[in-house]
Design a protein around this motif. Structure first.
Motif, PDB file in Angstrom:
ATOM      1  N   ALA A 120      -9.137   5.086 -16.458  1.00  0.00           N
ATOM      2  CA  ALA A 120      -9.236   4.913 -15.013  1.00  0.00           C
ATOM      3  C   ALA A 120      -9.663   3.484 -14.683  1.00  0.00           C
ATOM      4  N   VAL A 121      -9.008   2.895 -13.695  1.00  0.00           N
ATOM      5  CA  VAL A 121      -9.328   1.542 -13.237  1.00  0.00           C
ATOM      6  C   VAL A 121      -9.906   1.648 -11.826  1.00  0.00           C
ATOM      7  N   ILE A 122     -11.083   1.078 -11.617  1.00  0.00           N
ATOM      8  CA  ILE A 122     -11.761   1.146 -10.321  1.00  0.00           C
ATOM      9  C   ILE A 122     -11.624  -0.198  -9.622  1.00  0.00           C
ATOM     10  N   VAL A 123     -11.153  -0.163  -8.375  1.00  0.00           N
ATOM     11  CA  VAL A 123     -10.985  -1.385  -7.588  1.00  0.00           C
ATOM     12  C   VAL A 123     -11.672  -1.201  -6.235  1.00  0.00           C
ATOM     13  N   TYR A 124     -11.979  -2.347  -5.599  1.00  0.00           N
ATOM     14  CA  TYR A 124     -12.649  -2.335  -4.304  1.00  0.00           C
ATOM     15  C   TYR A 124     -11.869  -3.205  -3.322  1.00  0.00           C
ATOM     16  N   TYR A 125     -11.945  -2.800  -2.052  1.00  0.00           N
ATOM     17  CA  TYR A 125     -11.338  -3.598  -0.982  1.00  0.00           C
ATOM     18  C   TYR A 125     -12.211  -3.460   0.254  1.00  0.00           C
ATOM     19  N   SER A 126     -12.393  -4.560   0.992  1.00  0.00           N
ATOM     20  CA  SER A 126     -13.176  -4.509   2.224  1.00  0.00           C
ATOM     21  C   SER A 126     -12.574  -5.452   3.244  1.00  0.00           C
ATOM     22  N   SER A 127     -12.791  -5.149   4.517  1.00  0.00           N
ATOM     23  CA  SER A 127     -12.277  -5.976   5.601  1.00  0.00           C
ATOM     24  C   SER A 127     -13.037  -5.625   6.877  1.00  0.00           C
ATOM     25  N   THR A 128     -12.804  -6.404   7.921  1.00  0.00           N
ATOM     26  CA  THR A 128     -13.347  -6.066   9.229  1.00  0.00           C
ATOM     27  C   THR A 128     -12.414  -5.080   9.922  1.00  0.00           C
ATOM     28  N   CYS A 129     -12.887  -4.481  10.982  1.00  0.00           N
ATOM     29  CA  CYS A 129     -12.078  -3.500  11.699  1.00  0.00           C
ATOM     30  C   CYS A 129     -10.945  -4.147  12.492  1.00  0.00           C
ATOM     31  N   CYS A 130     -10.946  -5.489  12.594  1.00  0.00           N
ATOM     32  CA  CYS A 130      -9.816  -6.155  13.240  1.00  0.00           C
ATOM     33  C   CYS A 130      -8.549  -6.042  12.407  1.00  0.00           C
ATOM     34  N   PHE A 131      -8.705  -5.800  11.108  1.00  0.00           N
ATOM     35  CA  PHE A 131      -7.576  -5.727  10.192  1.00  0.00           C
ATOM     36  C   PHE A 131      -7.699  -4.437   9.392  1.00  0.00           C
ATOM     37  N   PRO A 132      -7.202  -3.360   9.941  1.00  0.00           N
ATOM     38  CA  PRO A 132      -7.538  -2.033   9.427  1.00  0.00           C
ATOM     39  C   PRO A 132      -6.635  -1.522   8.306  1.00  0.00           C
ATOM     40  N   LYS A 133      -5.602  -2.261   7.889  1.00  0.00           N
ATOM     41  CA  LYS A 133      -4.649  -1.706   6.932  1.00  0.00           C
ATOM     42  C   LYS A 133      -4.683  -2.432   5.597  1.00  0.00           C
ATOM     43  N   VAL A 134      -4.407  -1.654   4.541  1.00  0.00           N
ATOM     44  CA  VAL A 134      -4.186  -2.201   3.218  1.00  0.00           C
ATOM     45  C   VAL A 134      -3.224  -1.254   2.477  1.00  0.00           C
ATOM     46  N   GLU A 135      -2.366  -1.822   1.666  1.00  0.00           N
ATOM     47  CA  GLU A 135      -1.474  -1.040   0.816  1.00  0.00           C
ATOM     48  C   GLU A 135      -1.766  -1.376  -0.638  1.00  0.00           C
ATOM     49  N   ILE A 136      -2.032  -0.360  -1.428  1.00  0.00           N
ATOM     50  CA  ILE A 136      -2.302  -0.532  -2.857  1.00  0.00           C
ATOM     51  C   ILE A 136      -1.066  -0.098  -3.631  1.00  0.00           C
ATOM     52  N   ILE A 137      -0.625  -0.956  -4.553  1.00  0.00           N
ATOM     53  CA  ILE A 137       0.563  -0.674  -5.353  1.00  0.00           C
ATOM     54  C   ILE A 137       0.182  -0.689  -6.824  1.00  0.00           C
ATOM     55  N   ALA A 138       0.536   0.372  -7.538  1.00  0.00           N
ATOM     56  CA  ALA A 138       0.271   0.474  -8.985  1.00  0.00           C
ATOM     57  C   ALA A 138       1.589   0.767  -9.703  1.00  0.00           C
ATOM     58  N   THR A 139       1.821   0.051 -10.806  1.00  0.00           N
ATOM     59  CA  THR A 139       3.026   0.219 -11.606  1.00  0.00           C
ATOM     60  C   THR A 139       2.632   0.503 -13.047  1.00  0.00           C
ATOM     61  N   ASP A 140       3.340   1.452 -13.695  1.00  0.00           N
ATOM     62  CA  ASP A 140       3.063   1.713 -15.102  1.00  0.00           C
ATOM     63  C   ASP A 140       4.066   0.981 -15.990  1.00  0.00           C
ATOM     64  N   LEU A 141       3.902   1.108 -17.295  1.00  0.00           N
ATOM     65  CA  LEU A 141       4.724   0.355 -18.237  1.00  0.00           C
ATOM     66  C   LEU A 141       6.171   0.819 -18.277  1.00  0.00           C
ATOM     67  N   ARG A 142       6.485   1.946 -17.683  1.00  0.00           N
ATOM     68  CA  ARG A 142       7.866   2.417 -17.614  1.00  0.00           C
ATOM     69  C   ARG A 142       8.503   2.115 -16.263  1.00  0.00           C
ATOM     70  N   GLY A 143       7.803   1.359 -15.415  1.00  0.00           N
ATOM     71  CA  GLY A 143       8.364   0.958 -14.136  1.00  0.00           C
ATOM     72  C   GLY A 143       8.165   1.948 -13.019  1.00  0.00           C
ATOM     73  N   ASN A 144       7.427   3.040 -13.240  1.00  0.00           N
ATOM     74  CA  ASN A 144       7.141   3.997 -12.166  1.00  0.00           C
ATOM     75  C   ASN A 144       6.107   3.393 -11.211  1.00  0.00           C
ATOM     76  N   ILE A 145       6.382   3.471  -9.918  1.00  0.00           N
ATOM     77  CA  ILE A 145       5.560   2.803  -8.903  1.00  0.00           C
ATOM     78  C   ILE A 145       4.924   3.827  -7.968  1.00  0.00           C
ATOM     79  N   LYS A 146       3.666   3.622  -7.676  1.00  0.00           N
ATOM     80  CA  LYS A 146       2.940   4.435  -6.702  1.00  0.00           C
ATOM     81  C   LYS A 146       2.364   3.510  -5.631  1.00  0.00           C
ATOM     82  N   LYS A 147       2.630   3.836  -4.359  1.00  0.00           N
ATOM     83  CA  LYS A 147       2.100   3.055  -3.242  1.00  0.00           C
ATOM     84  C   LYS A 147       1.254   3.963  -2.358  1.00  0.00           C
ATOM     85  N   LYS A 148       0.153   3.444  -1.893  1.00  0.00           N
ATOM     86  CA  LYS A 148      -0.696   4.197  -0.965  1.00  0.00           C
ATOM     87  C   LYS A 148      -1.160   3.260   0.142  1.00  0.00           C
ATOM     88  N   THR A 149      -0.844   3.632   1.386  1.00  0.00           N
ATOM     89  CA  THR A 149      -1.268   2.860   2.550  1.00  0.00           C
ATOM     90  C   THR A 149      -2.514   3.492   3.148  1.00  0.00           C
TER      91      THR A 149
END
Length: 434
Positions: A356-385
Motif C-alpha cells: 500500500a502506498v499512502i499519499v497526501y493532498y491539501s488545498s484551500t476551499c477556493c480550489f476544491p478538486k483533485v484527480e488521482i491517477i494510478a497505473t500498474d505495470l500492465r497498463g491498467n489505470i484507475k482514476k478517482k476525482t
C-alpha cells in the motif's frame, strides 16, 4: 568415455563461439575510461557478448610483458599507475609503446587507446604499426566516438507527470479551478521508468531496463549514471555518460543478470549525477509472468469543511485535505500522480511495489478538486476525482433525502394497510359462505 568426449566437444564449441580482443595498454586509468567510452558508444554488443579480452602491457621492471585476460571491459580496473614517472617524461608515451610493440607477438591484430598529444610523431607511429587499430583519447574520452553519441529520443508518449510550461493568467479568487496556484519545486531534470521495461524475469536471464532521463532546461546538460542491484548483477549501463539536448529525453539501458530464487524481489537503484544527485528505485520480481487485468484501488479519507467557505471572500480562509491509500497487489504500481500534481508521499515511492502506498493532498476551499491517477505495470489505470464541495450535503439535498424517506415510509404503511385489509375482506367472505 562418452561423457568425456561430450565435454571436449562442448569445450571446443564454446571456444569457437568466443570472440577475442587484444588490447595494448599503459595501465593508466584514463586509457581504460577511454576504452569503455569507445565500447559503450561504438560497440555496445561487446559489453554483453561472450569475449576474451587480453590486455598487454609492460611489467613494472620494463623488461617483460604482462598479460591479463578478462571477460568484460568492466572486469578490470588498474590498481596503480606504475609507469607514471616514465610516461610523463618527454616522449615517454611513444617510447613505452614502441618498447611494448617490440615484445608482443604481432601475428594478432591489436587495439590501442592513447592520447595523441603525448606522441611526438604519432603519424609515423600509426604508419609503421598498421596491425594496430589506434583510438585517440582526451581526458578519458574517445575522440573518434563523439560523432556516434546517441541522439535523444523524441517525445512520443505523454510524460506521466507533465509540467505546464505555458504562461497562465492570474487566478482570480472567484474562479473555482483544479489548481490552487501552488508553485511546484522545479528541477533541472527528471527520471522515470520507460514503459518498455519488463520488471520480471527468471534466474539466469538477462533483463533490459530502460530509464528515461528528461532534461527540462533550455540548455544541454551532461549526465553520469550508476545502477545497483541488491541480488542480481548489473552487467552494463548504456551509456554511462551522455549530453542531453535542451527539453529532451533520452533512454538509458541497464542490463541486469537476474539472480536469486523464484518468488524473491530484487531492488534496483538507478542514480543520475548532475550538479546534484537524483535516484529512483524499482522492484524486480523473480519468477514467471502472470496476467493482470484488474485496476489499482484508491481509497481516501477526507478532512476539512468547505460548506461555509464557498464565496471568493471566504474560500481562502478554509483548507481541506485527503489521505489516500493506493494498492495494486497483482503486477504492482508503476506510477502515481495527481492533477494538479501536488501529491506528497509518506515514503519514497518504489516502482513495482505491491504494498500500500499512502499519499497526501491539501488545498484551500477556493480550489476544491483533485484527480488521482494510478497505473500498474500492465497498463491498467484507475482514476478517482475528489471534490471537496461534494463531501457534504446542502439544504436542498438534505430536504430531498428527508422527503424521500417520508415517501418511502408512507408507501410501506399504505402497502401494509392494503395487505391487512385484503386479508380481512377474504376472511369475512369465507365466513359468509360458510
Amino acid at each position: 568415455m562418452y561423457l568425456t568426449w561430450c565435454y571436449v566437444l562442448y569445450s571446443l564449441i564454446s571456444l569457437s563461439l568466443t570472440n577475442e580482443l587484444n588490447i595494448l595498454t599503459d595501465w593508466q586509468k584514463n586509457s581504460f575510461l577511454c576504452m569503455r567510452n569507445y565500447f559503450e558508444f561504438s560497440q555496445p554488443m561487446i559489453i554483453h557478448q561472450k569475449y576474451n579480452i587480453t590486455f598487454y602491457g609492460l611489467e613494472e621492471s620494463g623488461y617483460g610483458v604482462r598479460q591479463i585476460v578478462v571477460r568484460s571491459v568492466y572486469d578490470f580496473v588498474p590498481e596503480r599507475s606504475s609507469f607514471i614517472d616514465m610516461l610523463e617524461q618527454d616522449g615517454g608515451y611513444e617510447n613505452y609503446y614502441r618498447k611494448l610493440v617490440r615484445k608482443v607477438d604481432f601475428h594478432n591484430q591489436f587495439m590501442m587507446f592513447a592520447e595523441r598529444q603525448k606522441f611526438k610523431n604519432w603519424d609515423y607511429f600509426v604508419k609503421e604499426n598498421k596491425n594496430i587499430k589506434i583510438f585517440w583519447c582526451k581526458n578519458g574520452l574517445c575522440e573518434d566516438c563523439r560523432s556516434n553519441n546517441p541522439i535523444a529520443l523524441a517525445i512520443i508518449n505523454e510524460i506521466s507527470q507533465p509540467k505546464n510550461t505555458e504562461v497562465q493568467p492570474k487566478i482570480q479568487a472567484s474562479e473555482k479551478m483544479w489548481s490552487d496556484g501552488q508553485i511546484e519545486d522545479f528541477k533541472d531534470f527528471s527520471i522515470e521508468l520507460a514503459s518498455n521495461s519488463l520488471l520480471i524475469g527468471r534466474p539466469g536471464d538477462v533483463a533490459k531496463l530502460y530509464f528515461r532521463v528528461i532534461n527540462r532546461l533550455w540548455q544541454p546538460l551532461e549526465f553520469f549514471f550508476e545502477c545497483y542491484a541488491q541480488i542480481g548483477i548489473i552487467r552494463a549501463i548504456l551509456p554511462t555518460r551522455i549530453i542531453i539536448p535542451p527539453n529532451s529525453p533520452s533512454d538509458i539501458e541497464v542490463f541486469l543478470e537476474v539472480g536469486g530464487s523464484e518468488g524473491s524481489i530484487d531492488q534496483i537503484t538507478f542514480i543520475v549525477n548532475q550538479q546534484y544527485q537524483e535516484f529512483i528505485r524499482v522492484n524486480f520480481y523473480i519468477g514467471q509472468m502472470v496476467g493482470d487485468t484488474s485496476r489499482p484501488t484508491i481509497d481516501y479519507t477526507f478532512n476539512g469543511d468547505c460548506r461555509y467557505a464557498d464565496t471568493p471572500h471566504t474560500c481562502g480562509s478554509e483548507k481541506w485535505s485527503i489521505e489516500a491509500v493506493i494498492r495494486d497487489e497483482n503486477s504492482g504500481l508503476a506510477n502515481i500522480y495527481s492533477i494538479p500534481n501536488h501529491l506528497r508521499f509518506q515514503n519514497d515511492f518504489i516502482i513495482g511495489t505491491r504494498e500500500a502506498v499512502i499519499v497526501y493532498y491539501s488545498s484551500t476551499c477556493c480550489f476544491p478538486k483533485v484527480e488521482i491517477i494510478a497505473t500498474d505495470l500492465r497498463g491498467n489505470i484507475k482514476k478517482k476525482t475528489i471534490d471537496a464541495e461534494k463531501q457534504y450535503l446542502n439544504l436542498a439535498e438534505i430536504a430531498a433525502i428527508i422527503l424521500a424517506i417520508f415517501v418511502l415510509f408512507f408507501t410501506i404503511i399504505i402497502l401494509i394497510w392494503a395487505v391487512l385489509r385484503c386479508r380481512k375482506r377474504r376472511k369475512s367472505q369465507n365466513f359468509i359462505s360458510n
